[in-house]
Design an enzyme around this catalytic site. Structure first.
Site, PDB file in Angstrom:
ATOM      1  CB  SER A 142      -0.885   0.019   1.252  1.00  0.00           C
ATOM      2  OG  SER A 142      -1.555   1.271   1.387  1.00  0.00           O
ATOM      3  CE1 TYR A 155      -3.908  -1.811   5.412  1.00  0.00           C
ATOM      4  CE2 TYR A 155      -3.203   0.335   4.611  1.00  0.00           C
ATOM      5  CZ  TYR A 155      -3.715  -0.921   4.373  1.00  0.00           C
ATOM      6  OH  TYR A 155      -4.046  -1.290   3.090  1.00  0.00           O
TER       7      TYR A 155
END
Length: 249
Positions: A142, A155
């Protein structure tokens, strides 16, 4: 060079969103596809789509936070398909929250799915790939692994670990004709992102140079490149598919 006819691909987290799109994209390029997810009932419609293309497709129940599930699923894929040429580690989870209030339990959940599972699935896939001296591992990271963001420490950390795990595995198995690369998506409208972003279109589009979020299927170009022999001399790399998002940071 981009033809995947005769190849066998595995996609985790394929029950919805980017995983389902990528599984379809691999099939469209010619691959037979094994689709893995916790919600096996949601894989059935995807299996029907892929088999309608003339590709072999099998669905497997797999909670990637379970080492037992991963080992069982990869073993079943090898038994059913005979090999694994392409391993796409896509399954992921987000649990947002202020770091000073964040529980160790939530941290462990995020790391188990987003980081530990990528290693475990790659480990099991490599065991199969080594038998054939060939393989393509593609990890879905990501842009959050390339830069920080508020209330996203777990995350950010998990996706950053995927990027460096990609580099480590790439250097370890390059001699075995196994390439390991990552894709770092920007913001795409999926079941997961809608849950954490709310008005995802407005907030993400406003900070993306292209002025919009990613559209369905726009990861597939990078995916097919990395899954095919077009990327035979590319390994250890992370390709951002983000409309220019990371260029502004």
């Amino acid at each position: 060079m981009f033809d995947l006819t005769g190849k066998v691909a595995v996609v985790t987290g394929a029950s919805s969103g980017l995983g389902a799109q990528m599984a379809e994209g691999l099939a469209e390029a010619g691959a037979d596809v094994a689709i893995l997810a916790r919600r096996i009932d949601r894989l059935e419609s995807l299996k029907e789509k892929i088999t309608a293309m003339g590709r072999k497709c099998e669905a497997y129940a797999c909670d990637v936070s379970s080492e037992e599930d991963i080992c069982k699923a990869i073993s079943s894929v090898e038994k059913d398909f005979g090999t694994i040429d392409i391993m796409v580690n896509n399954a992921g989870v987000v649990i947002s929250g202020a770091s000073h209030e964040y529980s160790s339990e939530n941290w462990d959940k995020v790391m188990a799915v987003n980081s530990r599972a990528v290693f475990l699935a790659s480990r099991e896939a490599v065991k199969v790939m080594l038998k054939h001296n060939y393989g393509k591992i593609i990890n879905i990271a990501s842009v959050a692994g390339l830069a920080g963001g508020p209330q996203s420490a777990s995350y950010n950390a998990s996706k950053a670990s995927v990027i460096n795990l990609t580099r480590g595995l790439a250097t370890e198995y390059a001699k075995n004709n196994i390439t390991v690369n990552a894709i770092a998506p920007g913001m795409f409208a999926t079941e997961m992102t809608e849950g954490i972003m709310g008005t995802v279109d407005d907030s993400a589009a406003g900070r993306t140079p292209m002025g919009r979020i990613g559209r369905s299927g726009e990861l597939n170009g990078a995916l097919i490149y990395l899954a095919s022999d077009a990327s035979s001399y590319t390994t250890g790399q992370t390709i951002a598919v983000d409309g220019g998002w990371i260029s502004l940071l």
